[in-house]
Design a protein around this motif. Structure first.
Motif, PDB file in Angstrom:
ATOM      1  N   VAL A 130       3.286   5.847  -3.328  1.00 56.24           N
ATOM      2  CA  VAL A 130       4.409   6.514  -4.006  1.00 56.24           C
ATOM      3  C   VAL A 130       4.182   6.528  -5.520  1.00 56.24           C
ATOM      4  O   VAL A 130       4.437   7.534  -6.194  1.00 56.24           O
ATOM      5  CB  VAL A 130       5.749   5.830  -3.668  1.00 56.24           C
ATOM      6  CG1 VAL A 130       6.893   6.475  -4.455  1.00 56.24           C
ATOM      7  CG2 VAL A 130       6.028   5.910  -2.165  1.00 56.24           C
ATOM      8  N   ILE A 131       3.674   5.424  -6.052  1.00 55.23           N
ATOM      9  CA  ILE A 131       3.373   5.355  -7.490  1.00 55.23           C
ATOM     10  C   ILE A 131       2.286   6.358  -7.854  1.00 55.23           C
ATOM     11  O   ILE A 131       2.364   7.042  -8.893  1.00 55.23           O
ATOM     12  CB  ILE A 131       2.950   3.920  -7.884  1.00 55.23           C
ATOM     13  CG1 ILE A 131       4.145   2.969  -7.757  1.00 55.23           C
ATOM     14  CG2 ILE A 131       2.394   3.886  -9.307  1.00 55.23           C
ATOM     15  CD1 ILE A 131       3.785   1.501  -7.902  1.00 55.23           C
ATOM     16  N   PHE A 132       1.271   6.469  -7.002  1.00 59.92           N
ATOM     17  CA  PHE A 132       0.186   7.428  -7.251  1.00 59.92           C
ATOM     18  C   PHE A 132       0.713   8.862  -7.243  1.00 59.92           C
ATOM     19  O   PHE A 132       0.340   9.668  -8.111  1.00 59.92           O
ATOM     20  CB  PHE A 132      -0.900   7.258  -6.191  1.00 59.92           C
ATOM     21  CG  PHE A 132      -1.998   8.277  -6.292  1.00 59.92           C
ATOM     22  CD1 PHE A 132      -2.963   8.189  -7.275  1.00 59.92           C
ATOM     23  CD2 PHE A 132      -2.059   9.338  -5.398  1.00 59.92           C
ATOM     24  CE1 PHE A 132      -3.972   9.143  -7.366  1.00 59.92           C
ATOM     25  CE2 PHE A 132      -3.059  10.291  -5.483  1.00 59.92           C
ATOM     26  CZ  PHE A 132      -4.021  10.188  -6.476  1.00 59.92           C
ATOM     27  N   VAL A 133       1.566   9.193  -6.279  1.00 60.19           N
ATOM     28  CA  VAL A 133       2.150  10.537  -6.216  1.00 60.19           C
ATOM     29  C   VAL A 133       2.993  10.801  -7.472  1.00 60.19           C
ATOM     30  O   VAL A 133       2.967  11.912  -8.024  1.00 60.19           O
ATOM     31  CB  VAL A 133       2.999  10.701  -4.941  1.00 60.19           C
ATOM     32  CG1 VAL A 133       3.784  12.022  -4.970  1.00 60.19           C
ATOM     33  CG2 VAL A 133       2.119  10.653  -3.700  1.00 60.19           C
ATOM     34  N   SER A 134       3.713   9.789  -7.929  1.00 61.89           N
ATOM     35  CA  SER A 134       4.500   9.923  -9.159  1.00 61.89           C
ATOM     36  C   SER A 134       3.583  10.179 -10.359  1.00 61.89           C
ATOM     37  O   SER A 134       3.921  10.964 -11.259  1.00 61.89           O
ATOM     38  CB  SER A 134       5.328   8.662  -9.407  1.00 61.89           C
ATOM     39  OG  SER A 134       6.183   8.399  -8.310  1.00 61.89           O
ATOM     40  N   LEU A 135       2.414   9.526 -10.351  1.00 60.59           N
ATOM     41  CA  LEU A 135       1.439   9.729 -11.430  1.00 60.59           C
ATOM     42  C   LEU A 135       0.914  11.163 -11.422  1.00 60.59           C
ATOM     43  O   LEU A 135       0.791  11.796 -12.480  1.00 60.59           O
ATOM     44  CB  LEU A 135       0.283   8.737 -11.256  1.00 60.59           C
ATOM     45  CG  LEU A 135      -0.843   8.802 -12.289  1.00 60.59           C
ATOM     46  CD1 LEU A 135      -0.334   8.394 -13.659  1.00 60.59           C
ATOM     47  CD2 LEU A 135      -2.005   7.887 -11.872  1.00 60.59           C
ATOM     48  N   LYS A 138       0.834  -1.210   0.000  1.00 62.21           N
ATOM     49  CA  LYS A 138       0.000   0.000   0.000  1.00 62.21           C
ATOM     50  C   LYS A 138       0.869   1.260   0.000  1.00 62.21           C
ATOM     51  O   LYS A 138       0.543   2.254  -0.653  1.00 62.21           O
ATOM     52  CB  LYS A 138      -0.928   0.013   1.223  1.00 62.21           C
ATOM     53  CG  LYS A 138      -1.938  -1.123   1.268  1.00 62.21           C
ATOM     54  CD  LYS A 138      -2.780  -1.184   0.018  1.00 62.21           C
ATOM     55  CE  LYS A 138      -3.711  -2.376   0.055  1.00 62.21           C
ATOM     56  NZ  LYS A 138      -4.386  -2.597  -1.268  1.00 62.21           N
ATOM     57  N   MET A 139       1.984   1.204   0.736  1.00 62.66           N
ATOM     58  CA  MET A 139       2.885   2.358   0.766  1.00 62.66           C
ATOM     59  C   MET A 139       3.528   2.581  -0.607  1.00 62.66           C
ATOM     60  O   MET A 139       3.643   3.725  -1.072  1.00 62.66           O
ATOM     61  CB  MET A 139       3.959   2.149   1.832  1.00 62.66           C
ATOM     62  CG  MET A 139       4.718   3.404   2.204  1.00 62.66           C
ATOM     63  SD  MET A 139       3.688   4.663   3.039  1.00 62.66           S
ATOM     64  CE  MET A 139       3.582   4.007   4.717  1.00 62.66           C
ATOM     65  N   PHE A 176      10.916   8.960   6.940  1.00 60.53           N
ATOM     66  CA  PHE A 176       9.510   9.175   7.305  1.00 60.53           C
ATOM     67  C   PHE A 176       8.639   8.065   6.720  1.00 60.53           C
ATOM     68  O   PHE A 176       7.738   7.543   7.398  1.00 60.53           O
ATOM     69  CB  PHE A 176       9.052  10.539   6.797  1.00 60.53           C
ATOM     70  CG  PHE A 176       8.091  11.253   7.710  1.00 60.53           C
ATOM     71  CD1 PHE A 176       8.536  11.823   8.895  1.00 60.53           C
ATOM     72  CD2 PHE A 176       6.747  11.373   7.384  1.00 60.53           C
ATOM     73  CE1 PHE A 176       7.650  12.497   9.739  1.00 60.53           C
ATOM     74  CE2 PHE A 176       5.862  12.045   8.215  1.00 60.53           C
ATOM     75  CZ  PHE A 176       6.314  12.599   9.403  1.00 60.53           C
ATOM     76  N   LEU A 177       8.911   7.700   5.477  1.00 62.45           N
ATOM     77  CA  LEU A 177       8.185   6.599   4.841  1.00 62.45           C
ATOM     78  C   LEU A 177       8.409   5.288   5.595  1.00 62.45           C
ATOM     79  O   LEU A 177       7.468   4.527   5.845  1.00 62.45           O
ATOM     80  CB  LEU A 177       8.633   6.446   3.385  1.00 62.45           C
ATOM     81  CG  LEU A 177       8.041   7.419   2.368  1.00 62.45           C
ATOM     82  CD1 LEU A 177       8.778   7.314   1.038  1.00 62.45           C
ATOM     83  CD2 LEU A 177       6.554   7.141   2.155  1.00 62.45           C
ATOM     84  N   LEU A 178       9.665   5.028   5.961  1.00 59.84           N
ATOM     85  CA  LEU A 178       9.989   3.811   6.711  1.00 59.84           C
ATOM     86  C   LEU A 178       9.308   3.804   8.077  1.00 59.84           C
ATOM     87  O   LEU A 178       8.797   2.772   8.523  1.00 59.84           O
ATOM     88  CB  LEU A 178      11.507   3.686   6.882  1.00 59.84           C
ATOM     89  CG  LEU A 178      12.323   3.335   5.646  1.00 59.84           C
ATOM     90  CD1 LEU A 178      13.802   3.236   6.007  1.00 59.84           C
ATOM     91  CD2 LEU A 178      11.846   2.024   5.022  1.00 59.84           C
ATOM     92  N   LEU A 179       9.313   4.971   8.747  1.00 58.99           N
ATOM     93  CA  LEU A 179       8.712   5.076  10.073  1.00 58.99           C
ATOM     94  C   LEU A 179       7.229   4.744  10.041  1.00 58.99           C
ATOM     95  O   LEU A 179       6.741   3.934  10.849  1.00 58.99           O
ATOM     96  CB  LEU A 179       8.920   6.492  10.628  1.00 58.99           C
ATOM     97  CG  LEU A 179       8.184   6.820  11.948  1.00 58.99           C
ATOM     98  CD1 LEU A 179       8.688   5.942  13.081  1.00 58.99           C
ATOM     99  CD2 LEU A 179       8.342   8.301  12.287  1.00 58.99           C
ATOM    100  N   PHE A 180       6.498   5.338   9.093  1.00 52.78           N
ATOM    101  CA  PHE A 180       5.056   5.114   9.063  1.00 52.78           C
ATOM    102  C   PHE A 180       4.692   3.762   8.442  1.00 52.78           C
ATOM    103  O   PHE A 180       3.600   3.251   8.692  1.00 52.78           O
ATOM    104  CB  PHE A 180       4.346   6.273   8.372  1.00 52.78           C
ATOM    105  CG  PHE A 180       4.116   7.425   9.309  1.00 52.78           C
ATOM    106  CD1 PHE A 180       3.034   7.434  10.165  1.00 52.78           C
ATOM    107  CD2 PHE A 180       5.019   8.475   9.372  1.00 52.78           C
ATOM    108  CE1 PHE A 180       2.827   8.466  11.057  1.00 52.78           C
ATOM    109  CE2 PHE A 180       4.827   9.521  10.264  1.00 52.78           C
ATOM    110  CZ  PHE A 180       3.734   9.511  11.119  1.00 52.78           C
ATOM    111  N   THR A 181       5.603   3.196   7.675  1.00 50.88           N
ATOM    112  CA  THR A 181       5.409   1.805   7.244  1.00 50.88           C
ATOM    113  C   THR A 181       5.487   0.885   8.455  1.00 50.88           C
ATOM    114  O   THR A 181       4.641   0.000   8.655  1.00 50.88           O
ATOM    115  CB  THR A 181       6.475   1.391   6.213  1.00 50.88           C
ATOM    116  OG1 THR A 181       6.379   2.238   5.060  1.00 50.88           O
ATOM    117  CG2 THR A 181       6.270  -0.055   5.770  1.00 50.88           C
TER     118      THR A 181
END
Length: 257
Positions: free
Chosen positions: A104-109, A99-100, A239-244
């Motif tokens: 990231v893919i969606f933000v890239s889109l 999901k994470m 931050f991504l790792l933390l919330f993952t």
């Protein structure tokens, strides 16, 4: 995890919601550039900057990202997709990670129309006025004055990482609440308020500098310093790792209904 990611990507290409959200990002990117150019030429009064901030990428990415998390990703709980994935033997950590990555893919889109605007700005060299020091407004300004593709590409990567990291809080709420409206509302309000709250005191401002909410695109695009750029990239990645990790903890302790 690859199977889960493939399912999300397939749904991403078929979803009418994602197509609508992408169309909105195209409109907002075009409006952002047009309005910033009209401000620069004086055809639009500077007093309208308050309303114009609604079309800046800093507002649109958070809003559209929260819609994606709250409605698109959260629908997997409503339609028992995640329950079936767990029953099929997929680990909860792989579900959260997929999901994470999808986020990231969606933000890239969403970045694609803004990157198109940046390329147009590089070619046209139209004057732009930065009415809000957001990531893509600053990059567009940089592209109009110094069309060197390497720093532009680096800043685009940093912008993707920064917005993904800010929105990763929504993934945590996704596995905490599992209800679309609640996830959307709490994610959006958290992103809306966290930056101003962290900027209240000198101590919290110093803390904010080491988070994705403290990335200074205005300063970096004006006076580029490689150590500051690396620190900003690291803060987003961590931050991504933390919330993952936090999302995995919450998901492991919860029951799937």
């Amino acid at each position: 995890m690859l199977e889960l990611l493939k399912v999300d990507l397939y749904k991403l290409t078929k979803s009418s919601l994602v197509k609508i959200v992408f169309f909105i990002s195209v409109l907002s990117a075009a409006l952002m550039y047009l309005l910033s150019h009209l401000l620069a030429t004086g055809e639009l009064p500077i007093q309208n900057t308050g309303i114009l901030s609604l079309f800046a990428d800093s507002q649109m990415f958070i809003l559209l990202g929260c819609v994606f998390i709250g409605i698109f990703l959260c629908s997997d709980f409503e339609y028992k997709v995640i329950e079936n994935a767990v029953l099929a033997g997929h680990s909860r950590s792989s579900i959260v990670t997929s999901k994470m990555i999808s986020l990231v893919i969606f933000v890239s889109l969403l970045t694609v129309p803004y990157f198109a605007v940046i390329l147009f700005s590089t070619a046209a060299r139209f004057e732009v006025h930065v009415y809000l020091p957001s990531a893509y407004l600053m990059i567009t300004k940089l592209a109009a004055t110094d069309p060197d593709i390497i720093p532009i590409a680096l800043f685009v990567i940093l912008a993707i990482l920064t917005y993904s990291a800010q929105l990763s809080i929504g993934i945590f709420f996704l596995f905490l609440f599992k209800r679309p409206v609640v996830v959307l509302a709490v994610s959006y309000l958290s992103n809306l308020l966290l930056g101003p709250v962290l900027g209240l005191t000198d101590t919290t401002k110093q803390i904010m500098e080491y988070t994705p909410f403290g990335v200074n695109f205005a300063g970096m695009t004006t006076h580029f310093e490689f150590p500051v750029f690396i620190r900003s990239c690291l803060s987003g990645f961590l931050f991504l790792l933390l919330f993952t990790f936090l999302s995995i903890l919450v998901f492991r302790k919860s029951e799937i209904k």
